[in-house]
Write an enzyme that holds these catalytic residues in place. Structure first.
Site, PDB file in Angstrom:
ATOM      1  N   LYS A  79      -5.063  26.821  -8.286  1.00  0.00           N
ATOM      2  CA  LYS A  79      -5.497  24.424  -8.704  1.00  0.00           C
ATOM      3  C   LYS A  79      -6.459  24.224  -9.509  1.00  0.00           C
ATOM      4  O   LYS A  79      -7.335  25.068  -9.726  1.00  0.00           O
ATOM      5  CB  LYS A  79      -5.563  24.403  -7.188  1.00  0.00           C
ATOM      6  N   SER A 154      -1.563  18.073  -3.223  1.00  0.00           N
ATOM      7  CA  SER A 154      -2.139  17.784  -3.549  1.00  0.00           C
ATOM      8  C   SER A 154      -2.152  19.170  -4.506  1.00  0.00           C
ATOM      9  O   SER A 154      -2.362  18.551  -6.047  1.00  0.00           O
ATOM     10  CB  SER A 154      -3.588  17.537  -4.177  1.00  0.00           C
ATOM     11  N   SER A 178      -2.595  19.664   1.789  1.00  0.00           N
ATOM     12  CA  SER A 178      -2.255  19.716   0.598  1.00  0.00           C
ATOM     13  C   SER A 178      -1.902  21.338  -0.237  1.00  0.00           C
ATOM     14  O   SER A 178      -1.494  21.716  -1.084  1.00  0.00           O
ATOM     15  CB  SER A 178      -3.332  19.451  -0.830  1.00  0.00           C
TER      16      SER A 178
HETATM   17  N1  GLN Z   1      -1.803  13.552   1.237  1.00  0.00           N
HETATM   18  C1  GLN Z   1      -3.811  13.623   1.922  1.00  0.00           C
HETATM   19  C2  GLN Z   1      -4.515  12.660   0.672  1.00  0.00           C
HETATM   20  O1  GLN Z   1      -4.044  12.168  -0.347  1.00  0.00           O
HETATM   21  C3  GLN Z   1      -4.332  15.099   1.612  1.00  0.00           C
HETATM   22  C4  GLN Z   1      -4.443  15.803  -0.100  1.00  0.00           C
HETATM   23  C5  GLN Z   1      -5.139  17.080   0.238  1.00  0.00           C
HETATM   24  O2  GLN Z   1      -4.962  17.682   0.914  1.00  0.00           O
HETATM   25  N2  GLN Z   1      -5.954  17.268  -0.800  1.00  0.00           N
HETATM   26  O3  GLN Z   1      -5.270  12.790   1.093  1.00  0.00           O
END
Ligand code: GLN
Length: 488
Positions: A79, A154, A178
């Site tokens: 990532k 994400s 994410s």
């Molecule tokens: N969807 C969550 C956010 O927007 C989690 C994102 C994540 O785990 N990086 O913060």
């Protein structure tokens, strides 16, 4: 055989490499060619054939010499939130376009030490803020199961790349879901370990008290192999790193699950849960029950509060963490400005996207004088209560199970300018994140539109081995994890 190399698991590839029936260079070439062939998915933000091939040649040399580490020559991709010396790192943001780190993140370094060959950097939501990968400053990622749908976020690039077999496994990060949610949306297995298990050194910070790294692959066995290599203390470089020795998570994969109590939080099976997701999750639970696990109803009474609590705490930490992007130290700097303050303002206005700005503003607001007590402090107190609720629940069960997300992957653009729609879809992943507990997503069949559904497993602290064991046993008895998107 060459045509199906990309269908092999990490474990199978490692065996073939050792048997010399394939070389690391051949694998790197094969997967990089696939990444190019499926470039329309938008999964990769950076590849570098020369760098990957050099790593592959080094792995082949060690395999030939007989002193290779266990995963030598197996391809992986990261990532783009992990800093890497050999590839640019953007965090999905214009702010870091073209940025090169002088060092590797600990997770990247550990996987390199385990012999994995880095094929490049994977698209993600800007600074990991999002649930659909539509907040990437570069481009959205397509879900290989249906190109008109989101891959989740994400870590959407990681999920799409593994699902499309552009790489056998990838790293992700999970702050509020994410790893688990994109794994669920793309039919993969993914695990977020206990907070502190994997080092955050070199992982570009979003919300430091929540951020955790983990692997995404097709099987629990592969996740166990990668997680074993990723975890372990890094006390000098991450002050929240746990002083717990690295573990071999493959050791407990085959243990019996008979007599294990699986707690089903009634709040996870309420009215917001789509019927197709519920059906798939129940089918997976029935298989575990068939193997002797016992299903017990439990309650996590503050589940709904996880959304406001997370969307106060995460932005608060983000607003502080992202203050380092000021045009002085890293990345983008505005071209025309009148004085220092103007430079800061223009740099940040140009460098950050809408969602990142929204979080910075929310975070600054909840931390400001006069609102700190009402929002931030209150959220911290409820966070503690959510963690306590889990401990009460674990008196009645060994593992908690439920859905990962209320629905299967939605259509690209469906949530449009409504960030709240994304936030609400995080309801089942946020509680474990706030408590710092390990959680994983395991394929549980297909729902609406033939889209994958994930079963979520949540364990008590340091119980990753048990989660992987349950997932592995499920995968020994079913073939949901082997389902493949059409045309891949
Ligand atoms: N969807 C969550 C956010 O927007 C989690 C994102 C994540 O785990 N990086 O913060």
């Amino acid at each position: 055989m060459a045509s199906s190399l990309h269908d092999l698991s990490v474990a199978e590839l490692a065996t073939q490499l050792r048997a010399k029936s394939v070389s690391a260079v051949e694998l790197a070439e094969h997967f990089l060619a696939r990444a190019e062939q499926h470039a329309e998915l938008g999964a990769f933000l950076a590849t570098d054939r020369q760098v990957s091939l050099a790593q592959a040649r080094a792995a082949d040399a060690r395999l030939a010499a007989g002193d290779a580490p266990p995963l030598a020559g197996v391809p992986v991709a990261h990532k783009d939130i992990f800093v890497t010396r050999d590839f640019p790192t953007t965090a999905g943001s214009r702010m870091l376009q073209g940025y090169r780190s002088p060092f590797d993140a600990t997770v990247v370094a550990r996987l390199a030490e385990a012999g994995l060959v880095n094929l490049g950097k994977l698209n993600c939501d800007e600074f990991a803020m999002g649930s659909a990968n539509e907040n990437s400053a570069y481009r959205p990622v397509q879900n290989p199961w249906d190109r008109t749908r989101v891959p989740g976020g994400s870590s959407g690039g990681s999920a799409a790349a593994v699902a499309a077999r552009l790489v056998p496994a990838a790293t992700g990060t999970d702050t509020g879901g994410s790893i688990r949610q994109p794994a669920s949306f793309c039919g993969l297995t993914g695990i977020k370990p206990t907070y502190g298990r994997a080092s955050r050194y070199g992982m570009i910070a979003f919300a430091s008290s929540l951020d955790q790294a983990g692997p995404m692959a097709r099987t629990a066995e592969d996740c166990a192999l990668l997680l074993s290599a990723m975890c372990g203390p890094d006390l000098d470089r991450d002050s929240t790193s746990l002083d717990v020795p690295a573990e071999d998570f493959t050791r407990s994969l085959n243990e019996s699950v008979s007599g294990l109590r699986i707690g089903l939080p009634k709040e996870f099976f309420g009215p917001g849960l789509a019927g197709d997701v519920q059906t798939a999750v129940r089918a997976a639970l029935a298989e575990l029950e068939r193997q002797g696990a016992r299903l017990v109803e439990i309650s996590l009474p503050r589940t709904e509060l996880a959304i406001p609590v997370y969307y106060i705490i995460a932005p608060a930490e983000a607003s502080s963490n992202l203050s380092r992007f000021d045009g002085v130290k890293f990345g983008h700097r505005a071209k025309d400005y009148t004085d220092l303050e103007d430079m800061y303002k223009k740099t940040r206005a140009e460098g950050f996207g809408d969602e990142v700005k929204r979080r910075i503003m929310t975070g600054a607001y909840v931390l400001s004088h006069g609102y700190y007590d009402a929002y931030y402090l209150q959220a911290q107190k409820v966070r503690r209560m959510i963690a306590d609720d889990f401990q009460r629940a674990f008196q009645d069960c060994d593992v908690i199970a439920g859905p990962v997300a209320p629905t299967v992957a939605w259509s690209l653009g469906a949530h449009g300018a409504d960030p709240l729609a994304d936030y609400l879809a995080d309801i089942y992943t946020l509680p474990a994140s706030l408590a710092g507990l390990p959680g994983m997503s395991v394929p549980a069949g297909l729902g609406e539109g033939g889209m994958p559904v994930g079963l979520q497993l949540i364990g008590n602290y340091l119980q990753e081995g048990r989660l992987l064991n349950l997932a592995h046993r499920l995968q020994q008895a079913t073939d949901w994890h082997a389902a493949k998107p059409a045309g891949i």
